[in-house]
Design an enzyme around this catalytic site. Structure first.
Site, PDB file in Angstrom:
ATOM      1  N   TYR A 144       0.854  -1.207   0.046  1.00 29.44           N
ATOM      2  CA  TYR A 144      -0.049   0.177  -0.102  1.00 29.44           C
ATOM      3  C   TYR A 144       0.790   1.093  -0.011  1.00 29.44           C
ATOM      4  O   TYR A 144       1.882   1.288   0.879  1.00 29.44           O
ATOM      5  CB  TYR A 144      -0.778   0.052   1.096  1.00 29.44           C
ATOM      6  CG  TYR A 144      -1.819   1.202   1.353  1.00 29.44           C
ATOM      7  CD1 TYR A 144      -2.730   1.397   0.409  1.00 29.44           C
ATOM      8  CD2 TYR A 144      -1.598   2.464   2.441  1.00 29.44           C
ATOM      9  CE1 TYR A 144      -3.611   2.595   0.589  1.00 29.44           C
ATOM     10  CE2 TYR A 144      -2.383   3.517   2.661  1.00 29.44           C
ATOM     11  CZ  TYR A 144      -3.460   3.311   1.729  1.00 29.44           C
ATOM     12  OH  TYR A 144      -4.303   4.715   1.578  1.00 29.44           O
ATOM     13  N   ASP A 239       9.227   2.768   0.042  1.00 26.92           N
ATOM     14  CA  ASP A 239       8.231   3.538   0.727  1.00 26.92           C
ATOM     15  C   ASP A 239       8.330   3.318   2.209  1.00 26.92           C
ATOM     16  O   ASP A 239       8.057   2.161   2.733  1.00 26.92           O
ATOM     17  CB  ASP A 239       6.872   3.035   0.212  1.00 26.92           C
ATOM     18  CG  ASP A 239       5.634   3.977   0.998  1.00 26.92           C
ATOM     19  OD1 ASP A 239       6.061   4.658   1.866  1.00 26.92           O
ATOM     20  OD2 ASP A 239       4.524   3.687   0.389  1.00 26.92           O
ATOM     21  N   LYS A 267       3.684   8.910   8.998  1.00 30.70           N
ATOM     22  CA  LYS A 267       3.328   8.491  10.375  1.00 30.70           C
ATOM     23  C   LYS A 267       4.518   8.914  11.509  1.00 30.70           C
ATOM     24  O   LYS A 267       3.962   9.935  11.885  1.00 30.70           O
ATOM     25  CB  LYS A 267       3.637   6.897  10.173  1.00 30.70           C
ATOM     26  CG  LYS A 267       2.349   6.624   9.163  1.00 30.70           C
ATOM     27  CD  LYS A 267       1.900   4.917   9.417  1.00 30.70           C
ATOM     28  CE  LYS A 267       0.587   4.722   8.478  1.00 30.70           C
ATOM     29  NZ  LYS A 267       0.651   4.198   6.876  1.00 30.70           N
TER      30      LYS A 267
HETATM   31  C1  LIG Z   1       0.254   4.638   5.674  1.00 35.81           C
HETATM   32  C2  LIG Z   1       1.030   4.437   4.606  1.00 35.81           C
HETATM   33  C3  LIG Z   1       0.820   5.323   3.588  1.00 35.81           C
HETATM   34  C4  LIG Z   1      -0.108   6.504   3.440  1.00 35.81           C
HETATM   35  O1  LIG Z   1       0.091   7.433   4.451  1.00 35.81           O
HETATM   36  P1  LIG Z   1      -1.052   8.653   4.731  1.00 35.81           P
HETATM   37  O2  LIG Z   1      -0.422   9.311   5.842  1.00 35.81           O
HETATM   38  O3  LIG Z   1      -2.011   7.805   5.262  1.00 35.81           O
HETATM   39  O4  LIG Z   1      -1.429   9.201   3.683  1.00 35.81           O
HETATM   40  C5  LIG Z   1       1.772   5.201   2.261  1.00 35.81           C
HETATM   41  N1  LIG Z   1       2.762   4.089   2.391  1.00 35.81           N
HETATM   42  C6  LIG Z   1       2.667   3.382   3.283  1.00 35.81           C
HETATM   43  C7  LIG Z   1       3.908   2.136   3.409  1.00 35.81           C
HETATM   44  C8  LIG Z   1       1.878   3.437   4.393  1.00 35.81           C
HETATM   45  O5  LIG Z   1       2.024   2.712   5.463  1.00 35.81           O
END
Ligand SMILES: *Cc1c(COP(=O)(O)O)cnc(C)c1O
Length: 437
Positions: A144, A239, A267
């Site tokens: 994701y 990511d 995060k």
């Molecule tokens: C949570 C997450 C996102 C999205 O971040 P948001 O602050 O919710 O937009 C993207 N990539 C990864 C790996 C994530 O865990």
């Protein structure tokens, strides 16, 4: 457990918001009952509007590595707040956090702050395209990367599947630029590179995929991606929105010792306030506006409150022994539960990486790709979730979600929660189990 007030609030919220929520998974669609409306959190515990108290392993989906309302974060944000919430100018806070990160992360030389993980990834993809002058991106099924159009594409069957959108509203033309391949499969990457030879801008991966269970990758697979990227002039994007500052201060890049071309953060970097960031070498970051031609901006980017929270939180993360301690607690919880499920022949395993743990409802201990998770194995999850809530343990409301341990979780929290998790597992795997609301 009394859920009267949460249930009333949810009925009201459904009149106001789609599904009654501001983000879909909060709606408790795959578990029992109405979502709990939280009222406060302190340390490792949260309290809902009905006064129920829980040991919290959701930790706001990862950002709260110090736990809720940590004094250092609260003080830092409060101090900044006295001076105003936003200026639309640079502030000293950004320099402080920027230095803190760059001086302690050998994998990036320059950063740009944004307001969410989604924005960080979306911008990183644009940067990769701008830098390489190529269009297509390779992503992995089960990873994701936020909800921007290009990344809301999942795989169908076959080794290389041309974009099938997993959200309506994403034009096919956009989805066609995204090639989705299976994790843990070198051949799929080779096929994709061969098929789209000169038009692949980047390969993006969660180096520790933690948004579809915990799909731990072989180090050799990540190294393989790196060497493919070098060979074919493709950028590698890690990511690290979840793994950054979670597995260690240098995230997964540090754990695996692999130099990606661009890293995205979110995060933890904002201490529980909205923030994200992307970073790379000076050379790549020189493409970002106003230095370069890749446009990216934000009214609230580098927001003083978010950045102040980040400064306090990341300063705490840099204390000697910080990661060793949360990782040790996580292993303690996993060892306790795994010994129990093994002894009692319960087909559940706790998989861990750093202070992330996933309760895997599968007999299979090696789960590296989305297809390794059998959906039926999660049939019992909703009962598991409800029984945990009844006993004061809060985890994310889906069997595909991982859990987090914070520095605020005490020895007592770990022992209490492990015992409750074991008790609930033996209850729901009993042949005569019937759920009573
Ligand atoms: C949570 C997450 C996102 C999205 O971040 P948001 O602050 O919710 O937009 C993207 N990539 C990864 C790996 C994530 O865990």
């Amino acid at each position: 457990m009394n859920r009267t007030k949460s249930t009333q609030l949810f009925e009201e919220a459904k009149q106001l918001f789609p599904g009654g929520v501001s983000s879909p998974v909060r709606a408790f669609k795959s578990v029992l009952g109405a979502p709990l409306f939280m009222k406060k959190g302190k340390g490792s515990h949260v309290w809902d509007e009905d006064g129920n108290e829980f040991i919290d392993f959701c930790c706001s989906w990862g950002p709260l590595i110090l736990g809720h309302a940590d004094d250092r974060v609260v003080d830092s944000v409060s101090a900044a707040l006295q001076h105003g919430t936003s200026f639309g100018t640079p502030t000293q806070y950004e320099n402080i956090l920027g230095k803190l990160i760059i001086e302690n992360n050998q994998y990036i030389e320059k950063l740009r702050f944004v307001s969410s993980g989604t924005e960080a990834v979306m911008s990183a993809i644009r940067l990769a395209r701008g830098y390489t002058g190529k269009n297509k991106i390779i992503k992995f099924e089960g990873c994701y990367h936020g909800h921007s159009d290009a990344l809301l594409v999942k795989a169908g069957s076959g080794l290389v599947t041309l974009g099938e959108t997993s959200s309506s509203g994403v034009p096919a033309a956009f989805a066609n630029e995204t090639i989705v391949v299976e994790l843990d499969n070198e051949q799929a990457i080779l096929n994709a590179i061969q098929q789209y030879e000169n038009d692949i801008a980047c390969i993006i991966i969660e180096p520790v995929p933690a948004n579809n269970g915990l799909l731990l990758q072989r180090k050799e697979f990540l190294q393989f991606l790196k060497s493919c990227c070098v060979e074919h002039n493709i950028l590698l994007i890690f990511d690290e929105v979840i793994s950054g500052f979670r597995l260690g201060f240098e995230g997964a890049a540090g754990v695996y010792d692999i130099q990606p071309d661009i890293i995205t953060f979110g995060k933890i970097i904002g201490g529980g306030l909205p923030v994200g960031a992307y970073g790379a070498s000076k050379e790549i970051m020189a493409m970002v506006s106003p230095d370069g031609g890749v446009y990216q901006a934000g009214t609230l980017s580098g927001n003083p409150l978010s950045i102040s929270a980040g400064i306090a939180q990341l300063t705490a993360c840099l204390q000697p022994g910080f990661y060793e301690e949360i990782n040790r607690k996580t292993k303690q919880l996993a060892d306790h539960i795994n010994a129990y499920t093994f002894a009692h022949k319960i087909p559940v395993n706790i998989l861990i990486m750093g202070s992330i743990f996933w309760i895997s409802f599968s007999e299979n201990c090696v789960i590296r790709k989305a297809a390794d998770i059998v959906p039926e194995s999660l049939d019992k999850f909703k009962y598991f979730h409800a029984e945990l809530l009844n006993r004061g343990v809060y985890i994310g409301p889906s069997g595909y979600e991982v859990c987090f341990i914070s520095a605020a979780h005490t020895e007592n929290d770990i022992n209490t929660a492990s015992a409750i998790i074991c008790e609930v597992l033996s209850l729901i795997f009993d042949a005569n189990y019937i759920y009573h609301a």
